[in-house]
Design an enzyme around this catalytic site. Structure first.
Site, PDB file in Angstrom:
ATOM      1  N   ARG A 238      10.602   4.868   1.880  1.00 39.73           N
ATOM      2  CA  ARG A 238       9.443   5.076   1.000  1.00 39.73           C
ATOM      3  C   ARG A 238       8.288   5.722   1.790  1.00 39.73           C
ATOM      4  O   ARG A 238       7.550   6.555   1.274  1.00 39.73           O
ATOM      5  CB  ARG A 238       9.021   3.713   0.434  1.00 39.73           C
ATOM      6  CG  ARG A 238       7.742   3.708  -0.356  1.00 39.73           C
ATOM      7  CD  ARG A 238       7.389   2.287  -0.772  1.00 39.73           C
ATOM      8  NE  ARG A 238       6.082   2.225  -1.411  1.00 39.73           N
ATOM      9  CZ  ARG A 238       5.470   1.092  -1.765  1.00 39.73           C
ATOM     10  NH1 ARG A 238       6.055  -0.068  -1.546  1.00 39.73           N
ATOM     11  NH2 ARG A 238       4.292   1.107  -2.347  1.00 39.73           N
TER      12      ARG A 238
ATOM     13  N   ASN B  88       2.150  -6.975   6.461  1.00 38.33           N
ATOM     14  CA  ASN B  88       3.252  -7.044   5.496  1.00 38.33           C
ATOM     15  C   ASN B  88       3.936  -5.707   5.225  1.00 38.33           C
ATOM     16  O   ASN B  88       5.109  -5.676   4.863  1.00 38.33           O
ATOM     17  CB  ASN B  88       2.809  -7.733   4.193  1.00 38.33           C
ATOM     18  CG  ASN B  88       1.646  -7.065   3.524  1.00 38.33           C
ATOM     19  OD1 ASN B  88       0.990  -6.209   4.111  1.00 38.33           O
ATOM     20  ND2 ASN B  88       1.378  -7.434   2.291  1.00 38.33           N
TER      21      ASN B  88
ATOM     22  N   LYS C 262      -4.679   1.310  14.628  1.00 41.71           N
ATOM     23  CA  LYS C 262      -4.606  -0.016  15.281  1.00 41.71           C
ATOM     24  C   LYS C 262      -3.647  -0.815  14.400  1.00 41.71           C
ATOM     25  O   LYS C 262      -4.016  -1.286  13.322  1.00 41.71           O
ATOM     26  CB  LYS C 262      -6.015  -0.599  15.358  1.00 41.71           C
ATOM     27  CG  LYS C 262      -6.190  -2.108  15.347  1.00 41.71           C
ATOM     28  CD  LYS C 262      -5.433  -2.910  16.350  1.00 41.71           C
ATOM     29  CE  LYS C 262      -5.468  -4.383  15.909  1.00 41.71           C
ATOM     30  NZ  LYS C 262      -4.149  -4.978  15.804  1.00 41.71           N
TER      31      LYS C 262
ATOM     32  N   GLY D 271      -6.935  -8.888   4.855  1.00 38.70           N
ATOM     33  CA  GLY D 271      -7.603  -9.975   4.139  1.00 38.70           C
ATOM     34  C   GLY D 271      -9.119  -9.908   4.288  1.00 38.70           C
ATOM     35  O   GLY D 271      -9.711  -8.823   4.382  1.00 38.70           O
TER      36      GLY D 271
ATOM     37  N   GLU E  75      -8.764  -2.207   1.265  1.00 39.16           N
ATOM     38  CA  GLU E  75      -7.788  -2.790   0.337  1.00 39.16           C
ATOM     39  C   GLU E  75      -7.603  -4.215   0.805  1.00 39.16           C
ATOM     40  O   GLU E  75      -6.979  -4.443   1.842  1.00 39.16           O
ATOM     41  CB  GLU E  75      -6.424  -2.127   0.488  1.00 39.16           C
ATOM     42  CG  GLU E  75      -6.312  -0.720   0.052  1.00 39.16           C
ATOM     43  CD  GLU E  75      -4.841  -0.321   0.149  1.00 39.16           C
ATOM     44  OE1 GLU E  75      -4.167  -0.335  -0.875  1.00 39.16           O
ATOM     45  OE2 GLU E  75      -4.382  -0.023   1.249  1.00 39.16           O
TER      46      GLU E  75
ATOM     47  N   CYS F 225       0.323  -8.065  -1.381  1.00 36.76           N
ATOM     48  CA  CYS F 225      -1.034  -8.099  -1.956  1.00 36.76           C
ATOM     49  C   CYS F 225      -0.949  -8.167  -3.467  1.00 36.76           C
ATOM     50  O   CYS F 225      -1.769  -8.810  -4.109  1.00 36.76           O
ATOM     51  CB  CYS F 225      -1.828  -6.881  -1.515  1.00 36.76           C
ATOM     52  SG  CYS F 225      -1.046  -5.325  -1.897  1.00 36.76           S
TER      53      CYS F 225
HETATM   54  P1  NAP Z   1      -5.654  -9.558   8.317  1.00 40.57           P
HETATM   55  O1  NAP Z   1      -5.521 -10.800   9.071  1.00 40.57           O
HETATM   56  O2  NAP Z   1      -6.945  -9.258   7.622  1.00 40.57           O
HETATM   57  O3  NAP Z   1      -5.281  -8.375   9.333  1.00 40.57           O
HETATM   58  C1  NAP Z   1      -5.255  -7.043   8.912  1.00 40.57           C
HETATM   59  C2  NAP Z   1      -5.439  -6.136  10.106  1.00 40.57           C
HETATM   60  O4  NAP Z   1      -6.735  -6.324  10.668  1.00 40.57           O
HETATM   61  C3  NAP Z   1      -4.457  -6.400  11.231  1.00 40.57           C
HETATM   62  O5  NAP Z   1      -4.088  -5.164  11.793  1.00 40.57           O
HETATM   63  C4  NAP Z   1      -5.297  -7.187  12.229  1.00 40.57           C
HETATM   64  O6  NAP Z   1      -4.845  -7.085  13.557  1.00 40.57           O
HETATM   65  C5  NAP Z   1      -6.624  -6.493  12.067  1.00 40.57           C
HETATM   66  N1  NAP Z   1      -7.787  -7.251  12.533  1.00 40.57           N
HETATM   67  C6  NAP Z   1      -7.925  -8.567  12.744  1.00 40.57           C
HETATM   68  N2  NAP Z   1      -9.186  -8.853  13.161  1.00 40.57           N
HETATM   69  C7  NAP Z   1      -9.841  -7.676  13.207  1.00 40.57           C
HETATM   70  C8  NAP Z   1     -11.165  -7.295  13.541  1.00 40.57           C
HETATM   71  N3  NAP Z   1     -12.085  -8.181  13.916  1.00 40.57           N
HETATM   72  N4  NAP Z   1     -11.502  -6.008  13.469  1.00 40.57           N
HETATM   73  C9  NAP Z   1     -10.604  -5.079  13.078  1.00 40.57           C
HETATM   74  N5  NAP Z   1      -9.332  -5.369  12.751  1.00 40.57           N
HETATM   75  C10 NAP Z   1      -8.965  -6.650  12.805  1.00 40.57           C
HETATM   76  O7  NAP Z   1      -4.526  -9.465   7.170  1.00 40.57           O
HETATM   77  P2  NAP Z   1      -2.972  -9.741   7.302  1.00 40.57           P
HETATM   78  O8  NAP Z   1      -2.752 -11.194   7.484  1.00 40.57           O
HETATM   79  O9  NAP Z   1      -2.362  -8.792   8.263  1.00 40.57           O
HETATM   80  O10 NAP Z   1      -2.480  -9.316   5.850  1.00 40.57           O
HETATM   81  C11 NAP Z   1      -2.542 -10.183   4.759  1.00 40.57           C
HETATM   82  C12 NAP Z   1      -3.725  -9.869   3.880  1.00 40.57           C
HETATM   83  O11 NAP Z   1      -3.724  -8.482   3.561  1.00 40.57           O
HETATM   84  C13 NAP Z   1      -3.670 -10.577   2.550  1.00 40.57           C
HETATM   85  O12 NAP Z   1      -4.942 -11.063   2.227  1.00 40.57           O
HETATM   86  C14 NAP Z   1      -3.247  -9.494   1.576  1.00 40.57           C
HETATM   87  O13 NAP Z   1      -3.623  -9.724   0.246  1.00 40.57           O
HETATM   88  C15 NAP Z   1      -3.908  -8.305   2.159  1.00 40.57           C
HETATM   89  N6  NAP Z   1      -3.264  -7.076   1.729  1.00 40.57           N
HETATM   90  C16 NAP Z   1      -3.927  -6.296   0.830  1.00 40.57           C
HETATM   91  C17 NAP Z   1      -3.337  -5.128   0.375  1.00 40.57           C
HETATM   92  C18 NAP Z   1      -4.037  -4.269  -0.610  1.00 40.57           C
HETATM   93  O14 NAP Z   1      -3.598  -3.154  -0.782  1.00 40.57           O
HETATM   94  N7  NAP Z   1      -5.100  -4.701  -1.243  1.00 40.57           N
HETATM   95  C19 NAP Z   1      -2.071  -4.764   0.823  1.00 40.57           C
HETATM   96  C20 NAP Z   1      -1.420  -5.586   1.729  1.00 40.57           C
HETATM   97  C21 NAP Z   1      -2.030  -6.749   2.180  1.00 40.57           C
HETATM   98  P3  NAP Z   1      -4.049  -8.319  14.257  1.00 40.57           P
HETATM   99  O15 NAP Z   1      -2.754  -8.410  13.549  1.00 40.57           O
HETATM  100  O16 NAP Z   1      -3.935  -7.898  15.663  1.00 40.57           O
HETATM  101  O17 NAP Z   1      -4.907  -9.538  14.070  1.00 40.57           O
END
Ligand code: NAP
Length: 496
Positions: A116, A169, A192, A246, A264, A298
């Site tokens: 995809r 994810n 990143k 998130g 997002e 998400c």
């Molecule tokens: P996350 O904890 O917010 O992490 C997302 C990204 O941010 C990761 O690459 C993470 O790196 C990075 N990150 C962490 N702390 C940061 C900081 N201080 N500054 C910049 N970047 C930082 O989310 P996740 O657990 O990976 O994903 C789950 C969340 O994503 C859920 O809430 C889901 O609903 C949401 N999501 C939304 C969509 C949408 O399209 N709306 C799609 C998919 C997922 P590290 O891994 O190194 O911490």
């Protein structure tokens, strides 16, 4: 296999390298970050913990490379993207293998994500050639008081350096959904990747390297978001941030400079079920929407709001489908696989236990082994339970019984999220009116929420995001309109 064959150069002495200035490098930090396999809970891979100095160098190189890239003909940019897409698809097996080991994505879904992603890159190249190949001509005499002596030529120009931060994810798909629009629009790109998913992302990045993009134009900085994230997002060299994840996104929005942001974020997608709905269709979509990739999407269905008169029947149908879901390791292509981290599993368990204490009905026995949580439908959930509002990001799904459609709409709109939602009814008039009333970025009628197809607009309201994605919207978000006005010495009218 991951890290072998054409990918051998991205790996050295047990640690994957980062990508900068067209080369694979070891960080001078001498430190690495471990990636834990969610299934075995043992260290699977290691990546470089990049330093701030390395980020500075990447940003400088990106700035220089971007200037030359902006002068590269659009068709040539598209050609390189098509090449990268083909290489990505050719190497789907080792990349999918990383997704299985890093984020416990079921094997078949892992391959689908890579394919995809290749399709998304190709589509973006084609779309970019069309929409960036066109500008606008405005004439002055449409505004009161003006003669036709000014012609305004407006076109779309790149922003500069785009910082892309995807979540765990879909570390490949949600990376290319940022990389491809940035590049076709003439920007440089710094990625990143999420820590869980970083190795899949590095393999994907190598496919872009093999396609032959200019040195410094694309790069990939690895390290923990909590350590390197602020430095990246507040870096003066960044001209645009495209982030998916998130609540971290909310914090980034508050700290980032005066640059375009595409956010997002999380969701609590509501599924409203009316009495006249096709209940078999409802049950199939609740199971697919709520439990695919163990609910770690998400756009997963995250709360079912169902008219009380049909609730028993739907719950029974969902229960019998849940009983058929396979639970186990991603290598066996099970439907339900371990959630990404132990802390995620603990968080999900916290929501389940809160609902239990407050009297929710468990349709299955709650079961957990390590990060593996068996699928669970929670019936008779009430608004005082955390799970009615919070995003579990796991295979647990609350059902709230409602007595009126208004009650369902009210619950949906009382959420701080507004990503997607869905409504099931055979009455199209009701479906449209309910969709209009739901405060979410997209409403699906008679189907579970979904992000794709990838060219559809995709956006969240409230805490679910800023801006809109989807291929066309992402390209448009990563450019700025520039105008050149031709001032004629006297008014001139075509054929006049
Ligand atoms: P996350 O904890 O917010 O992490 C997302 C990204 O941010 C990761 O690459 C993470 O790196 C990075 N990150 C962490 N702390 C940061 C900081 N201080 N500054 C910049 N970047 C930082 O989310 P996740 O657990 O990976 O994903 C789950 C969340 O994503 C859920 O809430 C889901 O609903 C949401 N999501 C939304 C969509 C949408 O399209 N709306 C799609 C998919 C997922 P590290 O891994 O190194 O911490």
């Amino acid at each position: 296999m991951a890290g072998t064959g054409v990918f051998a150069e991205i790996f050295h002495e047990e640690v994957y390298k980062y990508y900068a200035d067209g080369e694979w490098r070891k960080s001078t930090s001498g430190k690495s970050v471990s990636i834990i396999n969610p299934t075995t809970r043992k260290v699977q891979f290691k990546v470089q913990a990049c330093t701030q100095e390395e980020v500075n160098k990447v940003m400088e190189a990106a700035k220089v490379a971007q200037k030359a890239w902006a002068r590269t003909p659009l068709w040539k940019r598209a050609e390189l993207l098509h090449k990268a897409a083909a290489i990505l698809k050719e190497h789907k097996a080792p990349i999918a293998e990383c997704l299985v080991k890093e984020i416990a994505k079921p094997a078949k879904d892992a391959v689908t994500e890579v394919v995809r992603s290749g399709d998304l890159v190709s589509y973006t190249a084609e779309e970019g050639v069309r929409i960036l190949g066109e500008g606008k001509l405005l004439v002055s005499d449409s505004f009161p008081g003006n003669e036709r002596n000014k012609y305004c030529l407006s076109s779309k120009v790149p922003l500069g350096v785009v910082l892309a931060i995807p979540p765990f994810n879909y570390p490949v798909n949600l990376a290319v959904s940022k990389i491809a629009p940035a590049l076709i629009a003439g920007n440089a790109l710094v990625l990143k990747p999420p820590t869980q998913g970083a190795v899949a992302a590095l393999h994907m990045m190598h496919c872009f390297h093999l396609a032959g993009f200019p040195k410094g134009l694309i790069s990939c900085i690895t390290g923990k978001g909590s350590e390197i994230g602020d430095f990246l997002t507040m870096h003066p060299g960044v001209n645009c941030i495209s982030f998916t994840g998130g609540d971290t996104g909310i914090a980034i929005s508050k700290k980032a400079g005066m640059i375009p942001l595409q956010m997002e974020l999380g969701g609590k997608d509501a599924c409203i079920v009316l009495e006249d709905a096709d209940l078999d269709l409802v049950a199939a979509n609740i199971v697919k929407g709520g439990f695919s990739y163990s609910g770690q999407r998400c756009t997963a269905v995250k709360v079912v709001l169902i008219m009380d008169s049909v609730a028993d029947e739907v719950v029974e149908k969902v229960k019998s489908k849940v009983a058929k879901l396979t639970v186990g390791p991603p290598e066996d292509d099970c439907d339900i696989t371990p959630v990404v981290t132990e802390s995620s599993a603990n968080f999900i368990e916290g929501l389940v236990m809160d609902a239990k204490e407050k009297g929710a009905t468990f349709c299955q026995e709650y079961r957990r082994e390590g990060n593996l949580i068996w699928p669970l439908l929670l019936d008779h959930v009430r608004p005082d339970m955390r799970i009615a509002w919070e995003e579990p990001f796991g295979p647990v799904l609350p059902v709230i019984r409602i007595l009126s459609v208004e009650e369902g709409i009210h619950h949906c709109n009382a959420s701080n999220f507004g990503l997607q939602g869905c409504v099931f009814t055979r009455d199209i008039n009701k479906a449209i009116m309910i969709s209009d009333a739901m405060e979410s970025g997209t409403i699906q009628i008679n189907s579970a929420p979904a992000r794709g197809p990838d060219h559809f607009p995709f956006q969240g309201l409230k805490d679910s995001g800023i801006g809109s994605q989807g291929i066309t919207n992402s390209i448009n978000m990563m450019v700025k309109v520039k105008s050149i006005v031709i001032n004629l010495p006297a008014p001139s009218y075509s054929m006049g």
